[in-house]
Design an enzyme around this catalytic site. Structure first.
Site, PDB file in Angstrom:
ATOM      1  CD  GLU A  95     -15.229   2.013  44.802  1.00 56.32           C
ATOM      2  OE1 GLU A  95     -15.109   1.491  45.908  1.00 56.32           O
ATOM      3  OE2 GLU A  95     -14.490   1.733  43.846  1.00 56.32           O
ATOM      4  CG  PHE A 177     -11.118  -7.248  45.940  1.00 56.10           C
ATOM      5  CD1 PHE A 177     -12.167  -7.077  45.062  1.00 56.10           C
ATOM      6  CD2 PHE A 177     -10.446  -6.133  46.397  1.00 56.10           C
ATOM      7  CE1 PHE A 177     -12.541  -5.816  44.635  1.00 56.10           C
ATOM      8  CE2 PHE A 177     -10.804  -4.863  45.977  1.00 56.10           C
ATOM      9  CZ  PHE A 177     -11.855  -4.701  45.090  1.00 56.10           C
TER      10      PHE A 177
END
Length: 317
Positions: A95, A177
């Protein structure tokens, strides 16, 4: 009868959502994804002290100050990622710092630096996915990086406009998500929900139908699960990234796991969207859940990133 995890693997690429190297070794996923929260937890684990000590020792040679701390954090992320590439046959997601979520140029620069650091360790870019928050700036950065052959994983994705913009950027993969969408609706007083009516499941099914109906190659990888029911309701999705606890539950569960998603029968797709920056921002503003969860997710990752930096600062001292 084979376990539900084994059945899931026959129709979906299973990804481990963890920075725990030993858990990855035990669970044998195809890919692995990490984030600042998972990395911070892993760094605090004694089993990985050698990776931390190596990075700290290297950092002390770089001089002091904020740049040295940042460099050590980057090195730790790549160190964990490199170890994971030795275990999984597929991709490892690393990330970009969440505090760069609204800075496209800095995101691009950081992504290039991460890929270069992996290459120094003999890991080619084809093994890595760069995780970027699905802000407008992040999505445009992904467009540039994809043009350079650096594949991206658009994370913190909560709504169709983000998925459409990711497709326009030709992103390799998106991570909608599921569980966090459910969390918002429950907190807002919705429910009770079944696996079929779970708002996170419904959202991913809608995005999946959109991509398959309109011939979009971007991979859909459901993420952030709260229970195995959500996972089973998305069986057949391109990929699912699942934490070790839920993977263990699926491995212990028996019974038939029916396929829910298939590219040849994706279900009814939403109308096709065309989004420039103004349209994207307005669509996100209209969706309170997506706006709030994106902001909350960035804040959460930044908090853990700062905690990691604090820990590194203390060790460097």
């Amino acid at each position: 009868m084979s376990s539900k995890l084994d059945q899931l693997r026959e129709m979906t690429t299973v990804v481990a959502d963890t920075g725990d190297i030993e858990a990855v070794r035990r669970l044998k996923p195809v890919d692995c994804t990490t984030n600042p929260t998972l990395l911070f937890k892993a760094v605090e684990t004694p089993a990985y002290a050698h990776l931390v000590e190596e990075a700290i020792g290297w950092g002390r040679k770089q001089g002091g100050g904020e740049k040295a701390v940042q460099a050590v954090c980057d090195r730790l992320a790549v160190s964990f990622g490199t170890e994971l590439t030795k275990i999984v046959p597929g991709r490892v997601s690393t990330e970009v710092d969440a505090d760069l979520s609204f800075d496209g140029k800095a995101t691009i620069d950081k992504a290039r630096a991460i890929i270069a650091a992996y290459k120094e360790r003999g890991v080619e870019k084809e093994r890595i996915l760069i995780k970027i928050a699905s802000t407008w700036e992040g999505l445009q950065a992904a467009k540039v990086l994809q043009g350079e052959g650096i594949d991206c994983n658009l994370t913190l994705l909560f709504a169709l406009p983000q998925a459409v913009a990711a497709a326009d950027a030709r992103a390799f993969l998106i991570s909608p998500f599921v569980g966090r969408i459910l969390d918002w609706h429950v907190k807002a007083g919705g429910g009770p929900y079944t696996a079929e009516t779970d708002p996170g499941v419904v959202s991913v099914r809608s995005i999946y139908a959109y991509y398959k109906t309109y011939g979009i190659d971007t991979v859909v990888m459901g993420a952030s699960f709260r229970n195995t029911g959500e996972i089973e309701a998305l069986a057949g999705c391109d990929r699912l990234t699942i934490g070790p606890g839920l993977l263990d539950e699926l491995a212990a569960a028996t019974g038939t796991l029916p396929r829910q998603l298939a590219p040849e029968a994706p279900g009814k797709a939403p109308a096709k969207l065309s989004l420039d920056e103004k349209a994207f921002r307005f669509a996100m503003n209209e969706d309170a859940m997506a706006t709030e969860k994106l902001a909350e997710g960035i804040r959460g990752f930044v908090k853990d990133l700062r905690s990691l930096r604090k820990l590194v600062t203390e060790k460097l001292a």
